[in-house]
Design an enzyme around this catalytic site. Structure first.
Site, PDB file in Angstrom:
ATOM      1  CE1 TYR A  57      -4.315   0.232  -0.102  1.00 36.20           C
ATOM      2  CE2 TYR A  57      -4.333  -1.563   1.103  1.00 36.20           C
ATOM      3  CZ  TYR A  57      -5.002  -0.869   0.328  1.00 36.20           C
ATOM      4  OH  TYR A  57      -6.343  -0.976  -0.067  1.00 36.20           O
ATOM      5  CD  GLU A  59      -4.583   4.741   0.875  1.00 36.58           C
ATOM      6  OE1 GLU A  59      -3.918   4.163   1.566  1.00 36.58           O
ATOM      7  OE2 GLU A  59      -5.845   4.675   0.798  1.00 36.58           O
ATOM      8  CG  ASP A 203      -8.939  10.905 -23.674  1.00 35.16           C
ATOM      9  OD1 ASP A 203      -7.807  10.106 -23.962  1.00 35.16           O
ATOM     10  OD2 ASP A 203      -9.951  10.615 -23.224  1.00 35.16           O
ATOM     11  CB  THR A 229      -5.313   4.283 -21.389  1.00 33.56           C
ATOM     12  OG1 THR A 229      -5.304   4.333 -23.021  1.00 33.56           O
ATOM     13  CG2 THR A 229      -6.787   4.620 -21.100  1.00 33.56           C
ATOM     14  CE  LYS A 232      -7.798   2.698 -25.434  1.00 30.17           C
ATOM     15  NZ  LYS A 232      -7.735   3.526 -24.072  1.00 30.17           N
ATOM     16  NE  ARG A 238      -7.258  -3.312 -19.629  1.00 25.66           N
ATOM     17  CZ  ARG A 238      -7.445  -3.453 -21.028  1.00 25.66           C
ATOM     18  NH1 ARG A 238      -7.020  -4.164 -21.895  1.00 25.66           N
ATOM     19  NH2 ARG A 238      -8.455  -2.568 -21.599  1.00 25.66           N
TER      20      ARG A 238
HETATM   21  N1  DSN Z   1     -12.329   1.136 -24.664  1.00 20.01           N
HETATM   22  C1  DSN Z   1     -11.628   2.104 -25.281  1.00 20.01           C
HETATM   23  C2  DSN Z   1     -11.560   1.887 -26.937  1.00 20.01           C
HETATM   24  O1  DSN Z   1     -11.719   0.624 -27.210  1.00 20.01           O
HETATM   25  O2  DSN Z   1     -11.574   2.732 -27.697  1.00 20.01           O
HETATM   26  C3  DSN Z   1     -12.320   3.525 -25.103  1.00 20.01           C
HETATM   27  O3  DSN Z   1     -12.182   3.456 -23.758  1.00 20.01           O
END
Ligand code: DSN
Length: 420
Positions: A57, A59, A203, A229, A232, A238
């Site tokens: 942990y 925090e 974003d 994120t 991707k 993730r």
């Molecule tokens: N789930 C993502 C996507 O596939 O683009 C967006 O949050």
């Protein structure tokens, strides 16, 4: 079902679960994965995700924790932060958001009050739920003002964005989304945000890896906050990050913790650090440019086979196909392609007359196949399989889908997936 040799302790303790993991490994190995938001992480990223950092942990932030025993964790987080700021050319990075939606929610908490107007691209136009769309908490608790793309070009209508921003005076303007095949003009959005007195949030979840690899312009000089994120095109675990100028660092950090989250997932922070290190290597630049080259080649091949592509093509990793002219709904096509070993997702297209759960389009992308080493030479075959798969979906020809599945598996066997 064969037990996975790669996870001997798991196989011994829980054969049922281990069997499912093994089946997923086989599926990811054998299929052509075209979902543009997915990828294959490296073995190093996978290993970092499965470390004893899981047990801790922490925090707070490095040097300012609410738990003792942070000698190593602080260094892990500092490393991830330093690598993020260097790679993206930003003053500050927060690597603690659990994923993209919580990261965006933290931005609302930092810069807006419930009921304020916030602006983003409408979900059916290619935006994201958390950009103020009605069914999301961000649309329920804030007044979502939504822009879109022009029906004739499929491109973002910046005149509409400016008019709406000056009329509605939103606190936040989001640019970026989930189904945008074209380059985002961050400088133009920044000018509009300045005129409207709004905080500009870029974003870049979908295109973070392209930006890191120099295959898409960077929002760093233009946006107040950059949200992404990490799993991707960036090819990490993730997770998510919020990056910003120094003046916003305190507000962003306070919103993530204690505003919205508890303890960070340290094993994910470690894996993010590894992914950022990988993304700083010259080979990652090659990968990022290859993702775009593959997408362009695939788009050309699809157009040559009569497919209608939203905006006419792509500048990035993503292609949005409108199947209206092919006389097959997106969902039926996606499910048929899945049976053919080609994994895509059905998606709304701008001005879609059909419902979101049964829309007119499919969304595809090239990050995963590029990570496996496929290049422009393989794109005619990929386009051919998609063409035959969609035709088989229309004709109800299961035999054709089975034949494609065998061809796909044969090609994929020649391009082993990283991490598996
Ligand atoms: N789930 C993502 C996507 O596939 O683009 C967006 O949050």
């Amino acid at each position: 079902m064969a037990l996975p040799l790669a996870h001997p302790a798991l196989a011994a303790a829980d054969p049922e679960l281990a069997g499912l993991v093994a089946a997923e490994e086989r599926l990811q190995a054998d299929t052509l994965r075209l979902i543009p938001s997915e990828n294959y992480v490296s073995r190093a990223v996978l290993e970092a995700s499965g470390t004893v950092l899981q047990n801790k942990y922490s925090e707070g932030y490095p040097g300012r924790r609410y738990y003792e025993g942070q000698q190593n964790i602080d260094q892990v987080e500092r490393l991830a932060v330093a690598r993020a700021t260097a790679l993206f050319g930003v003053d500050h990075a927060n690597v603690q958001p659990y994923s993209g939606s919580p990261a965006n929610l933290a931005v609302y908490l930092a810069f807006a009050e419930p009921g304020d107007a916030v602006m983003g691209m409408a979900l059916p136009m290619g935006g994201h739920l958390t950009h103020g769309w009605g069914v999301s908490a961000t649309g329920a608790w804030f007044r979502g003002v939504q822009y879109g793309v022009r029906q004739d070009t499929g491109l973002i209508d910046l005149d509409q964005v400016r008019d709406l921003a000056l009329k509605e005076r939103p606190k936040l303007i989001f640019c970026g989304g989930t189904a945008l095949p074209r380059t985002i003009d961050f400088a133009a959005f920044a000018e509009i945000a300045r005129e409207a007195g709004a905080v500009l949030v870029a974003d870049i979840a979908h295109i973070a890896g392209l930006i890191a690899g120099g295959a898409h312009p960077s929002p760093a000089p233009h946006a107040d906050v950059v949200s992404t994120t990490t799993h991707k095109t960036l090819r990490g675990p993730r997770g998510a990050m919020l990056m910003c100028r120094e003046e916003h660092a305190k507000a962003v950090d306070k919103a993530v913790f204690p505003g919205l989250q508890g303890g960070p997932h340290n094993q994910t922070t470690a894996a993010i650090a590894v992914a950022l290190h990988e993304a700083a290597q010259p080979s990652f630049r090659d990968y990022a440019h290859a993702v775009v080259a593959n997408a362009r080649a695939l788009a050309e091949q699809l157009a040559a086979r009569g497919f209608d592509l939203v905006s006419g093509g792509t500048d990035n990793h993503l292609i949005l196909i409108d199947l209206t002219g092919k006389d097959v709904p997106g969902k039926a096509a996606a499910k048929a392609l899945d049976r053919a070993g080609i994994v895509v997702n059905y998606n709304t297209v701008p001005y879609d007359p059909r419902k979101p759960f049964d829309p007119s389009g499919i969304r595809i992308g090239t990050p995963s196949l590029t990570s496996r080493g496929l290049g422009v030479a393989q794109m005619p075959a990929v386009a051919d399989w998609i063409g035959r798969g969609v035709a088989a979906a229309r004709a109800g020809d299961e035999g054709a889908l089975t034949a494609i599945r065998a061809e796909v598996a044969e090609l994929m066997a020649a391009f082993p997936a990283p991490g598996l």
